[in-house]
Design a protein around this motif. Structure first.
Motif, PDB file in Angstrom:
ATOM      1  N   PHE A  41      22.611  47.668  64.402  1.00  0.00           N
ATOM      2  CA  PHE A  41      22.886  48.668  63.370  1.00  0.00           C
ATOM      3  C   PHE A  41      22.030  48.431  62.128  1.00  0.00           C
ATOM      4  N   MET A  42      21.779  47.178  61.795  1.00  0.00           N
ATOM      5  CA  MET A  42      20.899  46.902  60.660  1.00  0.00           C
ATOM      6  C   MET A  42      19.482  47.388  60.946  1.00  0.00           C
ATOM      7  N   HIS A  43      19.030  47.207  62.181  1.00  0.00           N
ATOM      8  CA  HIS A  43      17.713  47.720  62.555  1.00  0.00           C
ATOM      9  C   HIS A  43      17.691  49.251  62.515  1.00  0.00           C
ATOM     10  N   LEU A  44      18.799  49.864  62.884  1.00  0.00           N
ATOM     11  CA  LEU A  44      18.898  51.328  62.797  1.00  0.00           C
ATOM     12  C   LEU A  44      18.690  51.797  61.364  1.00  0.00           C
ATOM     13  N   HIS A  45      19.354  51.143  60.424  1.00  0.00           N
ATOM     14  CA  HIS A  45      19.221  51.542  59.022  1.00  0.00           C
ATOM     15  C   HIS A  45      17.807  51.288  58.501  1.00  0.00           C
ATOM     16  N   LEU A  67      10.017  65.237  62.703  1.00  0.00           N
ATOM     17  CA  LEU A  67      11.162  64.378  62.395  1.00  0.00           C
ATOM     18  C   LEU A  67      11.587  63.597  63.640  1.00  0.00           C
ATOM     19  N   ILE A  68      11.623  64.270  64.778  1.00  0.00           N
ATOM     20  CA  ILE A  68      11.990  63.601  66.032  1.00  0.00           C
ATOM     21  C   ILE A  68      10.976  62.508  66.376  1.00  0.00           C
ATOM     22  N   ASP A  69       9.699  62.858  66.252  1.00  0.00           N
ATOM     23  CA  ASP A  69       8.647  61.885  66.582  1.00  0.00           C
ATOM     24  C   ASP A  69       8.704  60.673  65.658  1.00  0.00           C
ATOM     25  N   ARG A  70       8.897  60.926  64.355  1.00  0.00           N
ATOM     26  CA  ARG A  70       8.954  59.815  63.401  1.00  0.00           C
ATOM     27  C   ARG A  70      10.176  58.941  63.650  1.00  0.00           C
ATOM     28  N   THR A  71      11.278  59.573  64.015  1.00  0.00           N
ATOM     29  CA  THR A  71      12.498  58.817  64.298  1.00  0.00           C
ATOM     30  C   THR A  71      12.307  57.920  65.508  1.00  0.00           C
ATOM     31  N   GLY A  77       9.819  50.751  66.527  1.00  0.00           N
ATOM     32  CA  GLY A  77       9.285  49.702  65.673  1.00  0.00           C
ATOM     33  C   GLY A  77      10.313  48.657  65.296  1.00  0.00           C
ATOM     34  N   GLU A  78      11.591  49.038  65.339  1.00  0.00           N
ATOM     35  CA  GLU A  78      12.676  48.103  65.038  1.00  0.00           C
ATOM     36  C   GLU A  78      13.259  47.471  66.299  1.00  0.00           C
TER      37      GLU A  78
END
Length: 317
Positions: A41-45, A67-71, A77-78
């Motif tokens: 969850f920390m990586h999600l944030h 937005l989808i691609d960046r997400t 990356g996390e």
């Protein structure tokens, strides 16, 4: 602490002093205490935060597909690209980011400018995350957080610092706290009496920092989650002497850390009684704290500081 020059802290740093002065000391003065164990969850944030920062830095509107691609890129990356709950994390991130974009719809983004607040000769630096001119003609100076709003967050010293900065640099604007997990943007409002009380509190915190007052706020609920939990304890005797202006960094930048060589200690009676052949050239304060030991007899002491240019000496006692 003996400091030559003006103190300068960011609003989040001074808010940490409000919650626990000792943790502030370990984090922003000694730069010790370790790191928390990161969770998914920390990586999600962190992924959401990276997309938000990229959107703010860009002058081009973001499409749904972008937005989808960046997400997806940020989650990968996390380390969440192949996670078993990747789909759920993607849904959570997308919901937060869509709310963030909805709050910018129809508004004109302006470059946020850091504002320096002078309190009794010391400085607090407030850096808004974004500044928007809304369709109703009102300028909103916003602080964006990915998590949930804390119960006292709208009334604490961090909120007061943001309000003071808005009054100083953006007359007529409103200060807002945006919490993406809540899907809410809250306008900050303090009465004149409340704002004066928080301002006096900020001034007192700065005076206490200069005086070297860092008491621990002991709590069975919050202490076990503190990165400095295993090293928190009595601090070594003796002054910390700052030869030049102490300006602590507003954001973390570990690459700017450097080890500072100490100046020769000033002689005193206790040092003269020691067998100098048995003295170390120096002992490291941070190492002593991490290892849970007392400082060893030495000609001088040193610890890890941020952004060089600070000469620190603690004479042997």
């Amino acid at each position: 602490m003996v400091i030559d020059g003006r103190l300068r802290f960011g609003a989040p740093q001074i808010a940490l002093y409000d919650s626990c002065p000792r943790r502030f000391f370990y984090t922003h003065v000694l730069h010790v205490g370790g790191r928390r164990t990161t969770t998914a969850f920390m990586h999600l944030h962190e992924a959401v935060r990276s997309v938000v920062e990229a959107v703010i830095a860009s002058d081009v509107p973001v499409t749904e597909q972008e937005l989808i691609d960046r997400t997806d890129t940020a989650l990968a990356g996390e380390g969440l690209g192949e996670h078993g709950y990747r789909a759920e994390f993607r849904d959570l991130a997308s919901a937060m980011l869509r709310f963030f974009l909805s709050g910018r719809a129809g508004a004109i983004a302006e470059a946020p400018v850091a504002v320096s607040i002078n309190l009794g000769g010391e400085e607090i630096l407030v850096e808004p995350d974004e500044v928007l001119m809304r369709p109703d003609g009102i300028r909103a100076v916003r602080r964006v957080r990915t998590g949930h709003m804390r119960s006292a967050e709208s009334k604490d010293v961090g909120a007061a610092a943001l309000i003071l900065a808005v009054k100083q640099a953006y007359p007529g604007a409103v200060a807002e706290l945006v919490h993406l997990s809540d899907g809410e943007a809250s306008e900050l409002s303090l009465s004149d009496r409340e704002l004066k009380g928080r301002t006096d509190k900020l001034s007192k915190f700065l005076a206490d920092i200069r005086a070297g007052r860092f008491p621990a706020e002991v709590s069975s609920r919050t202490c076990p989650n503190c990165p400095a939990f295993f090293i928190c304890g009595p601090t070594p005797d003796g002054p910390l002497q700052k030869k030049v202006r102490l300006t602590l960094p507003v954001g973390e930048s570990r690459s700017d850390w450097t080890r500072i060589a100490v100046a020769p200690p000033r002689p005193n009676l206790r040092t003269n009684r020691m067998n100098t052949e048995e003295l170390l050239d120096y002992d490291d304060v941070g190492d002593a704290l991490r290892e849970g030991r007392s400082l060893r007899p030495a000609r001088g002491y040193r610890f890890l500081l941020a952004q060089g240019a600070i000469s620190t000496s603690c004479p042997a006692r």
